[in-house]
Design a protein around this motif. Structure first.
Motif, PDB file in Angstrom:
ATOM      1  N   GLN A  34       0.808  -1.211   0.000  1.00  0.00           N
ATOM      2  CA  GLN A  34       0.000   0.000   0.000  1.00  0.00           C
ATOM      3  C   GLN A  34       0.847   1.271   0.000  1.00  0.00           C
TER       4      GLN A  34
ATOM      5  N   THR B 209      -6.852   4.678  -3.755  1.00  0.00           N
ATOM      6  CA  THR B 209      -6.753   3.877  -2.537  1.00  0.00           C
ATOM      7  C   THR B 209      -5.350   3.269  -2.492  1.00  0.00           C
ATOM      8  N   GLY B 210      -4.934   2.886  -1.315  1.00  0.00           N
ATOM      9  CA  GLY B 210      -3.607   2.312  -1.170  1.00  0.00           C
ATOM     10  C   GLY B 210      -3.402   1.063  -1.992  1.00  0.00           C
TER      11      GLY B 210
ATOM     12  N   ASP C 122      -3.594   1.564   5.053  1.00  0.00           N
ATOM     13  CA  ASP C 122      -3.852   2.383   3.876  1.00  0.00           C
ATOM     14  C   ASP C 122      -3.973   3.847   4.311  1.00  0.00           C
TER      15      ASP C 122
END
Length: 446
Positions: free
Chosen positions: A120, A398-399, A316
């Protein structure tokens, strides 16, 4: 020498924040050059090319507060655990886990969290560890894992009186020993702080022992006013609010991190500001534990250095960024606040916190900075430029979109394949340790 190219480039450098077709040249742990792809290809024809495949090239993330010891809790259900308040959350879940966490379990927890970090895009963490089952040597196990995975790590052990004086003394010694070890090793990827749990679990006598063992060598990393337990205990038993107690013991200062800081009042904010002490917000964890919303808007209005952590609720950082924004707006009943504060926490302040413990420039892609770089597999369907990158971060990324991770110049993951890591074997070991832990927690076998 490497040339990372073929992508949109976000530098976080105010002088050159964005390149539509950018590239980064790095050699060893440091960035050599940043700029237009065409110019850098000509200037460094000998460099090995890493193809970003049209993704977004940007600085790697920093997590300013997490807990490795909780990594094996994913999916865990403990028989009889049904908390109705914050103390029951701690005693029923987290203290229960760390009371059963062996050194092997600590190593497995570190492996699991570091794997997740790489996937991530997180290359620097500040961890706050607890494993009251086996304390001595636990930070060494984490450091061993940090070196294996290439994640820059500032570590500490959570001192607490909750399991008696002997365990508290062991925790103090573990911090002191690891600080001494880091001073001797001089590993640029490892650093030490002196850890402490919530103030309602630490007596004045233990604080005095912590300060004596530290002897001014490093800062403290401690939970402060996460729940009202801290406030009630401090007022009832010491006649002082939590931040005042810390000031009384000389624990505050520019290298100390106060985690959470949800129930701090204006007088405490003034003390934090005057001492230059840092705070770290962990929004998802705070919401999940139903303990409240940290007043980060007020803290930052006072120019207090506030960073963003996850408290291990997630790894994340973009997920936490989104939640940090929404909880501040919800708490203020104002849909136009928080944007500048939360993005500053993640993209600027976390780097400033990191630089207090690591002798390198973090959080920016420019010549001389640490080669901590990620590539996000993000193909925007709306206009994307240097003027709206944070909007894309909050509402689009998003991660898990991270496809390539480079930490301190070392390629840790390339095109979603971990480099130099037998992920299958590591996962098998983590699973075995988690089965042991879960079995002890529920008096059964898995």
């Amino acid at each position: 020498m490497y040339l990372l190219t073929n992508g949109r480039l976000i530098t976080r450098d105010p002088e050159h924040p964005y390149y539509e077709k950018g590239a980064v040249v790095f050699d060893g742990p440091s960035i050599v050059a940043v700029g237009e792809e065409s110019a850098l290809r000509k200037a460094y024809p000998q460099a090995e090319v890493i193809d970003a495949r049209g993704g977004v090239i940007m600085p790697a993330f920093i997590n300013a507060h997490t807990h490795i010891y909780s990594a094996l809790a994913r999916g865990l259900s403990i028989n009889g655990y049904n908390p109705t308040n914050f103390y029951e959350v701690l005693d029923g879940m987290w203290w229960n886990i760390d009371r059963h966490l062996t050194l092997d379990g600590t190593k497995a927890s570190a492996d699991a969290l570091y794997l997740d970090c790489i996937k991530q895009g997180v290359t620097t963490i500040f961890d706050h560890h607890a494993s009251f089952c086996e304390i001595p040597g636990s930070l060494q196990r984490i450091a061993e894992s940090a070196r294996e995975f290439g994640i820059r790590s500032c570590l500490c052990y959570e001192v607490s009186d909750r399991d008696g004086e002997d365990k508290a003394l062991q925790a103090i010694q573990e911090n002191a020993d690891f600080i001494t070890w880091c001073e001797k090793e001089k590993d640029p990827m490892l650093a030490a702080m002196f850890g402490g749990h919530a103030l309602f679990t630490i007596s004045d006598k233990t604080f005095e022992r912590m300060v004596a063992a530290n002897n001014g060598r490093t800062g403290y990393h401690i939970h402060v006013s996460e729940g009202m337990n801290d406030v009630y205990d401090s007022l009832q038993n010491y006649g002082r609010r939590p931040v005042q107690r810390l000031q009384d013991h000389g624990i505050l200062g520019p290298k100390t991190i106060l985690g959470h800081c949800i129930h701090v009042n204006t007088a405490e904010m003034e003390i934090i500001q005057e001492t230059g002490t840092m705070c770290v917000n962990n929004p998802e964890s705070n919401m999940g534990n139903a303990v409240g919303c940290s007043p980060i808007l007020q803290l930052m209005a006072r120019n207090i250095l506030v960073g963003l952590g996850t408290d291990a609720y997630t790894n994340d950082m973009l997920e936490s960024l989104k939640v940090a924004l929404t909880i501040q707006r919800h708490n203020a009943c104002m849909p136009n606040v928080g944007w500048c504060e939360v993005t500053k926490m993640l993209f600027e302040n976390n780097a400033k916190i990191g630089e207090k413990y690591f002798n390198t420039t973090l959080g920016v892609l420019k010549p001389g900075a640490s080669a901590d770089i990620i590539v996000m597999d993000y193909k925007p369907f709306t206009p994307f430029s240097g003027d709206n990158i944070d909007g894309h971060m909050i509402f689009g990324m998003t991660g898990r979109q991270c496809q390539t991770t480079i930490g301190n110049g070392k390629i840790l993951m390339k095109d979603r394949e971990l480099v130099g890591v037998d992920e299958e074997a590591i996962n098998a070991h983590i699973l075995e340790e988690s089965k042991k832990l879960w079995g002890e927690l529920n008096n059964t076998t898995y």
